[in-house]
Design a protein around this motif. Structure first.
Motif, PDB file in Angstrom:
ATOM      1  N   GLN A 131     110.927  88.995  11.445  1.00 53.81           N
ATOM      2  CA  GLN A 131     110.067  90.127  11.776  1.00 53.81           C
ATOM      3  C   GLN A 131     110.785  91.064  12.722  1.00 53.81           C
ATOM      4  OE1 GLN A 131     106.795  89.477  14.634  1.00 53.81           O
ATOM      5  NE2 GLN A 131     107.366  87.303  14.693  1.00 53.81           N
ATOM      6  N   VAL A 136     107.024  92.279   8.777  1.00 58.32           N
ATOM      7  CA  VAL A 136     107.496  90.910   8.571  1.00 58.32           C
ATOM      8  C   VAL A 136     108.044  90.788   7.158  1.00 58.32           C
ATOM      9  CG1 VAL A 136     105.887  89.871  10.212  1.00 58.32           C
ATOM     10  CG2 VAL A 136     105.185  90.153   7.843  1.00 58.32           C
ATOM     11  N   SER A 147     107.534  91.671   1.792  1.00 54.88           N
ATOM     12  CA  SER A 147     107.348  92.367   3.065  1.00 54.88           C
ATOM     13  C   SER A 147     105.875  92.656   3.313  1.00 54.88           C
ATOM     14  CB  SER A 147     108.130  93.684   3.070  1.00 54.88           C
ATOM     15  OG  SER A 147     109.514  93.439   2.970  1.00 54.88           O
ATOM     16  N   ARG A 282     104.224  89.788  15.232  1.00 58.93           N
ATOM     17  CA  ARG A 282     103.362  90.057  14.087  1.00 58.93           C
ATOM     18  C   ARG A 282     102.972  88.794  13.322  1.00 58.93           C
ATOM     19  NH1 ARG A 282     103.319  95.213  11.823  1.00 58.93           N
ATOM     20  NH2 ARG A 282     104.290  96.820  13.118  1.00 58.93           N
TER      21      ARG A 282
END
Length: 727
Positions: A131, A136, A147, A282
């Motif tokens: 990430q 990410v 993604s 994230r």
């Protein structure tokens, strides 16, 4: 916002549905070629049903699930009913929603069928992820990269995401294995099993059983010591002779149930230690990836459902451009509760599979006491079952919790703030997870940090079934004695962790303190502690101490015990002691004082849940309002002068007020002093200003009753010999 969820179990599926419901794009990755759960039941209590309702799945749940009418606990050896907690409509009314029992595959099917096509990808094994500030990226085993904006690890106890995100650590083996089997209805047709949860509690083993498909399929789970089984696998049938051997000593009906099994699987019971964090940037965790727990609360699925609901709500509230903040918010709202459930599941494991026969008997006694005090067990389970994650996710205020946000009060002095913060940490998560033994270690560790001066002499004395400590400050006299009964809800605490407070008690009266290690519940229920207290008083008199020079003292449960001991001393014809000091007394074990309800949730330790846990272990089969268990209902006429001290805003303040009113009505010379404290048993914290004031007041009280005693003369009846005292 694109959310990537790894793992299509109950947590992953429900999280995907929640995010889709709020307008997010979802990719759900599952490494298996098909959604499949090998035979096991799953229970959804009201806190999980709230989430199924939020997802619009209650009609589907009704179509395949069972609504149990009660949670019935039975004796392993004779099948007698120990307790029977109503579920069904009673639980729905009490906790907000109904309870369900499912075949796990059926619940997975409900969730999976609600997903739009294209969301779930099977045969998608995650090998790695990374990430950055923009997003990410997940790398699959075949090299494909996906993604997104958020990564959610819902891939179970052996989570790949967890291992890289926060470190894996090891699984923790409970020392127990569980036999699992699904029994067709025609094999048990004549055994009259209703739609309820059945639990047989034995020593070092237990069995649970319940319908998972109405009138069709019955679930069996038998927990036994690991040493009794020689095979561990989900996908191979184990030797049923091992199962039958482990059920030796079971009642006839339970053995018939075992004999109806033609195939069973056995697996180890593992969990993980609570994590200090779930989220980094994230990426975050939920379900067993975040908080793998033992099955004794039947909360694994429910906690995953709660996680998914809260996560989706916080992501929606914070938005695509504030994902790290959203995940921090999610974790702050979820991790304290999930950790409490996780540690409570560990302590419940000890509770249900207690190997010591005395402890097992005590467990059964506590459940009988609970059935008397609260048949619905709401005081024990309300925190778990009545929680509404849908409501909680929309609230701006986050309730304080010892594992999350700490309550802070602007009016506190620095010393009060320090004491309040310390009180939050009374027990560690590990101590809570170890049941009553862990709580005992924690209580002694915590209050043992306060030590008397090196010059104070501490010596041990054996007295019948108990023992005690003499605490003798260097500079005090030896004629006056404070007989002290420690707190700890009758279940924990000791003379050893009371020595510093006892030193100050002795100094206040210019004498000695005799701290009693009375027998503890639940192994030794009422009247064991009371008998020990009276015997200690009798012993002091045989040592030549004048009764008017002995003051009974106790804090919390020890305070109620001190008053009960004075009543018993009066009733058996022993000379009256000089006085009684009680601090923050637990004087009503039926827990009817209004302040317990009014201050619910304001104290991180003392609430109705822990009070019920302690009280029921003490009175067990006796009536909670027995006058020697709850002296607030007793005859207090003829008791010596009494000083009652408590915090004005503490949880048990009304026990203090009611005890004072009751004593006053019985013509007892009673003084009630309320200090500006919310902290229970505040005088045990030597650095608090009010602790100093309270001990000074006790010293003045002791001087006053000494003068009164001198004027009245000794109260020992003429002709009462040491032989009589020994009787």
């Amino acid at each position: 916002m694109h959310v990537i969820v790894v793992g299509a179990g109950i947590g992953g599926l429900s999280t995907a549905l929640q995010c889709l419901r709020l307008g997010m794009r979802v990719t759900l990755l599952e490494h298996a070629p098909a959604l499949r759960e090998i035979g096991a039941g799953v229970q959804i209590s009201s806190n999980g049903t709230v989430v199924l309702k939020q997802l619009g799945l209650l009609s589907d749940a009704d179509a395949v699930g069972v609504r149990p009418v009660s949670f019935r606990v039975l004796a392993f050896d004779d099948d007698s009913i120990i307790s029977d907690m109503p579920l069904g409509p009673a639980a729905a009314e009490r906790y907000g929603e109904t309870f369900y029992q499912f075949h796990r595959a059926d619940l997975l099917g409900i969730l999976a069928d609600a997903l739009p096509k294209g969301v779930l990808r099977l045969n998608a094994r995650v090998a790695d992820f990374d990430q950055d500030a923009d997003g990410v990226r997940v790398t699959l085993a075949d090299g494909e990269q996906i993604s997104g904006d958020v990564l959610v690890g819902a891939d179970g106890i052996h989570s790949v995401i967890r291992k890289k995100l926060v470190g894996d650590g090891g699984t923790v083996f409970s020392g127990k294995l569980v036999w699992r089997a699904l029994i067709p209805a025609d094999r048990i047709r004549n055994m009259a099993f209703k739609e309820r949860f059945y639990g047989w509690a034995g020593a070092d083993r237990m069995v649970w059983a319940y319908w998972v498909r109405p009138g069709m399929l019955f679930n069996f789970g038998g927990v036994v010591p690991a040493t009794e089984v020689h095979r561990e696998s989900w996908d191979a049938s184990a030797n049923l002779n091992d199962l039958r051997a482990s059920m030796h000593g079971a009642n006839e009906r339970l053995m018939k149930l075992v004999d109806s099994i033609d195939e069973a699987f056995v697996t180890g019971l593992y969990d993980r230690d609570p994590l200090p964090r779930w989220s980094v940037g994230r990426a975050t965790l939920l379900g067993d990836s975040a908080h793998a727990m033992l099955p004794y609360l039947a909360q694994g699925a429910c906690q995953a459902l709660e996680d998914g609901s809260m996560l989706a709500a916080t992501l929606a509230r914070h938005g695509k451009h504030n994902i790290p903040e959203a995940l921090a918010d999610y974790e702050l709202r979820r991790r304290p509760r999930a950790t409490k459930v996780q540690t409570t599941a560990r302590s419940t494991h000890i509770f249900w599979t207690e190997s010591d026969h005395i402890q097992a008997k005590a467990r059964d006694g506590r459940m009988k006491g609970l059935a008397q005090l609260d048949p619905l067990a709401a005081t024990i389970w309300r925190w778990l079952y009545s929680y509404d994650v849908v409501k909680a996710s929309g609230e701006k205020h986050i309730a304080s919790d010892k594992r999350g946000i700490r309550s802070v009060y602007d009016t506190d002095t620095s010393a009060q703030a320090k004491a309040w913060s310390m009180w939050h940490d009374l027990f560690t998560a590990e101590e809570e997870a170890c049941g009553v033994r862990g709580l005992r270690r924690g209580y002694d560790r915590f209050f043992g940090q306060f030590q008397p001066k090196p010059s104070t002499k501490v010596s041990k004395v054996e007295i019948g079934t108990a023992n005690a400590l003499w605490i003798d400050p260097e500079e005090t006299g030896r004629q006056r004695v404070v007989l002290h009964l420690h707190g700890g809800g009758f279940a924990f605490g000791s003379a050893d962790c009371s020595t510093e407070y006892c030193e100050r008690l002795a100094q206040a009266v210019d004498g000695r303190c005799f701290a009693l290690n009375y027998r503890l519940a639940p192994e030794h229920p009422f009247p064991a502690a009371l008998e020990d207290a009276v015997e200690a008083y009798r012993w002091l008199l045989t040592q030549g101490f004048e009764p008017t020079n002995v003051i009974l003292s106790g804090e919390s449960a020890g305070g109620g015990l001190a008053v009960a001991a004075a009543m018993r001393i009066r009733d058996v014809g022993l000379p009256r002691p000089g006085g009684i000091l009680v601090l923050s007394p637990l004087a009503d074990n039926s827990l009817t004082s209004p302040s317990i309800h009014e201050r619910e949730g304001q104290d991180p330790i003392i609430d109705r849940d822990i009070l019920t846990y302690m009280a029921t272990g003490y009175f067990q089969s006796e009536a909670a309002d027995h006058p020697l268990i709850s002296p607030i209902y007793g005859d207090l006429h003829g008791l010596p002068p009494m000083l009652i001290q408590a915090g004005r805003t503490e949880v048990l303040v009304d026990d203090a007020r009611r005890l004072a009113d009751h004593a006053r009505a019985a013509d007892v010379d009673v003084t009630l002093r309320l200090y500006e404290e919310r902290l229970h048993i505040f005088s045990l914290y030597p650095f608090l200003e009010n602790a100093g004031h309270a001990l000074a007041e006790f010293g003045a009280f002791a001087k006053r009753i000494a003068v009164s005693s001198d004027l009245a003369g000794s109260r020992r009846p003429p002709g009462l010999t040491e032989a009589a005292l020994d009787s």
